[in-house]
Each structure stands twice: as structure tokens, then as C-alpha cells.
Design an enzyme around this catalytic site. Structure first.
Site, PDB file in Angstrom:
ATOM      1  N   GLU A   1       2.133   4.516   5.005  1.00  0.00           N
ATOM      2  CA  GLU A   1       2.008   3.089   4.244  1.00  0.00           C
ATOM      3  C   GLU A   1       3.483   2.383   4.692  1.00  0.00           C
ATOM      4  O   GLU A   1       4.149   1.993   3.832  1.00  0.00           O
ATOM      5  CB  GLU A   1       1.893   3.359   2.944  1.00  0.00           C
ATOM      6  CG  GLU A   1       0.522   4.325   2.429  1.00  0.00           C
ATOM      7  CD  GLU A   1      -0.658   3.225   2.714  1.00  0.00           C
ATOM      8  OE1 GLU A   1      -0.515   1.949   3.038  1.00  0.00           O
ATOM      9  OE2 GLU A   1      -1.873   3.788   2.575  1.00  0.00           O
ATOM     10  N   PRO A   2       3.766   2.464   5.918  1.00  0.00           N
ATOM     11  CA  PRO A   2       5.245   1.726   6.249  1.00  0.00           C
ATOM     12  C   PRO A   2       5.303   0.192   5.897  1.00  0.00           C
ATOM     13  O   PRO A   2       6.294  -0.101   5.795  1.00  0.00           O
ATOM     14  CB  PRO A   2       5.115   2.022   7.594  1.00  0.00           C
ATOM     15  CG  PRO A   2       3.584   2.048   8.153  1.00  0.00           C
ATOM     16  CD  PRO A   2       2.795   2.660   7.202  1.00  0.00           C
TER      17      PRO A   2
END
Length: 245
Positions: free
Chosen positions: A112-113
């Protein structure tokens, strides 16, 4: 894959060698950004990244050059003297992205950057990863479909811990040909008439509604067949009760 959790079964191989045998040699080739990265709040951005360079055995001169390049790429050049504790959530996320890229890893794992990034930052991140990905493996875990469409050349779909689909975005969307429809509701049609279907979008055009939905067969006489997107793929496997994956 990064060794934080011990596996209960199975093995992981890198270039045909079990990673247990590779040890630190394997870890040196990994860049990792967890979903909720933890930082030392009293460190400045520059000091934290220098510390990460030391942990990764990156020579000081090389590390400084790499830090400068990456901070500029994520628009944080003016923040290197700031304390991490004073940064916004989006800025901390960008610091996390920089530390993951410091050692120019061959395997980059990002969880989930783009969480917490505004649209402009997300576009900048996608461009950065697309450039970095040449001749490398980038594993991106995310629920943000536009990020997948912009970056990924292969998509793996997990459902309840099981891999149910793996293919290129083009193949996955192509599999849904004839199952994605759009129609503008006529005066006789009501939105509730389509409650049985998975509606992916509703758009008001003047005094009418235009809807996009998933259906195995033509849902109405005035429905038009349209090309599928990855969001349609996601809804097809996770949102339709009548479809068994």
C-alpha cells in the site's frame, strides 16, 4: 518474502536458490516498504536515510548521492533537515519510499505505498516506480486500481488467501468481454430495476442517469457492450454474488 514472519509451509526461491541458504545476500537485494512504516521521530530525514544507508552497507559517498537523487524524485529535497516527527503522513510515506529504493534493490516489495498520498504525489510515485522497474521485480500490494493500471504488467488476484487469477491487465480485462455494459436509463426504467447487477458507476447526464454494470447477459435492450477495466475485474470476482471465482 522479507523474513519478518516465519513461513508455516512452503519454500521461497530466488534465482533457483532457497532464500534460507542465501541469508544476508538475499536481504541485500530487497527493498521493502511496509503498509505502516515506523520511523524514529527525532531523526531528521537526512539522518534517518544516512542510518538506513549504513544498515544496507551503502558507502557514504554513494549513499549521499543516492539520497539526493531520490529526495528530489519524491519532491522532498527541501525537507531533508526536518524532523520526521514533524512531517505529514504523506511526507513520511515518501521518506519510506526513498529508504526502500536506496540500495537499488533487484526485488522491491511495496505494501500500500500510495496510502496517504495526494493525487499529484501518487502520479509522481507511479512515474518513479515505472522508471525504477526496468530489469527489476517490483511487487506492489494495493487496493488502488489506478495504481495497478499505471504500473503493473502482471496482476495477481488473491481471494481469502488463495490465488485465483494471474495474468496481464490486458488478458484479465479481455476475459470480461461481453460482461460489462453501459446504458442510459429511459423514462420507463428505474435504477432499482438493476439492483440485481453489480453497478460500478452512476453518472447523471442532464435529467437522465447513465450506469455501468456487470452482467453475464445483456441486462436491457438499450444496454451497450463496453470494454472492461481493472476495476470491473475486481468487482467481477469480489462483488457479484452469482459469480463463482
Amino acid at each position: 518474502m522479507v523474513g519478518i514472519l516465519q513461513s508455516t509451509q512452503g519454500e521461497i526461491f530466488a534465482d533457483g536458490v532457497n532464500i534460507q541458504k542465501l541469508g544476508k545476500a538475499y536481504l541485500k537485494e530487497i527493498g521493502y516498504l511496509p503498509q505502516y512504516p515506523q520511523f524514529y521521530p527525532d531523526f531528521s530525514v537526512k539522518d534517518f536515510l544516512a542510518y538506513m544507508c549504513a544498515l544496507k552497507d551503502i558507502p557514504v559517498k554513494e549513499g549521499r548521492k543516492r539520497m539526493k537523487q531520490l529526495l528530489e524524485a519524491v519532491n522532498l529535497s527541501d525537507a531533508e533537515e526536518l524532523k520526521i516527527g514533524a512531517l505529514s503522513g504523506g511526507m513520511r510515506q515518501r521518506v519510506g519510499i526513498v529508504q526502500a529504493l536506496l540500495g537499488e534493490p533487484q526485488l522491491l516489495i511495496l505494501d500500500e505505498p500510495t496510502a496517504g498520498l495526494d493525487p499529484q504525489e501518487r502520479i509522481r510515485f507511479r512515474n518513479l516506480i515505472s522508471q525504477f522497474a526496468e530489469n527489476r521485480v517490483v511487487l506492489l500490494a494495493t487496493h488502488i486500481v489506478p495504481d495497478v493500471e499505471a504500473i503493473a504488467n502482471e496482476v495477481l488476484i488473491l481471494k481469502e488467501g488463495m490465488l485465483i487469477k494471474q495474468n496481464t491487465p490486458e488478458r484479465l480485462t479481455g476475459d470480461l468481454y461481453g460482461k460489462v455494459w453501459e446504458l442510459t436509463l429511459s423514462a420507463e426504467q428505474k435504477l432499482t430495476d438493476f439492483d440485481y447487477f453489480q453497478i460500478s458507476n452512476i453518472q447523471r447526464i442532464g435529467d437522465r442517469l447513465r450506469i455501468r454494470l456487470l452482467a453475464e447477459k445483456k441486462p436491457a435492450e438499450n444496454a451497450e457492450k463496453v470494454a472492461a477495466g481493472l476495476e470491473d475485474v475486481f468487482l467481477y470476482y469480489f462483488g457479484l454474488p452469482e459469480v463463482e471465482a
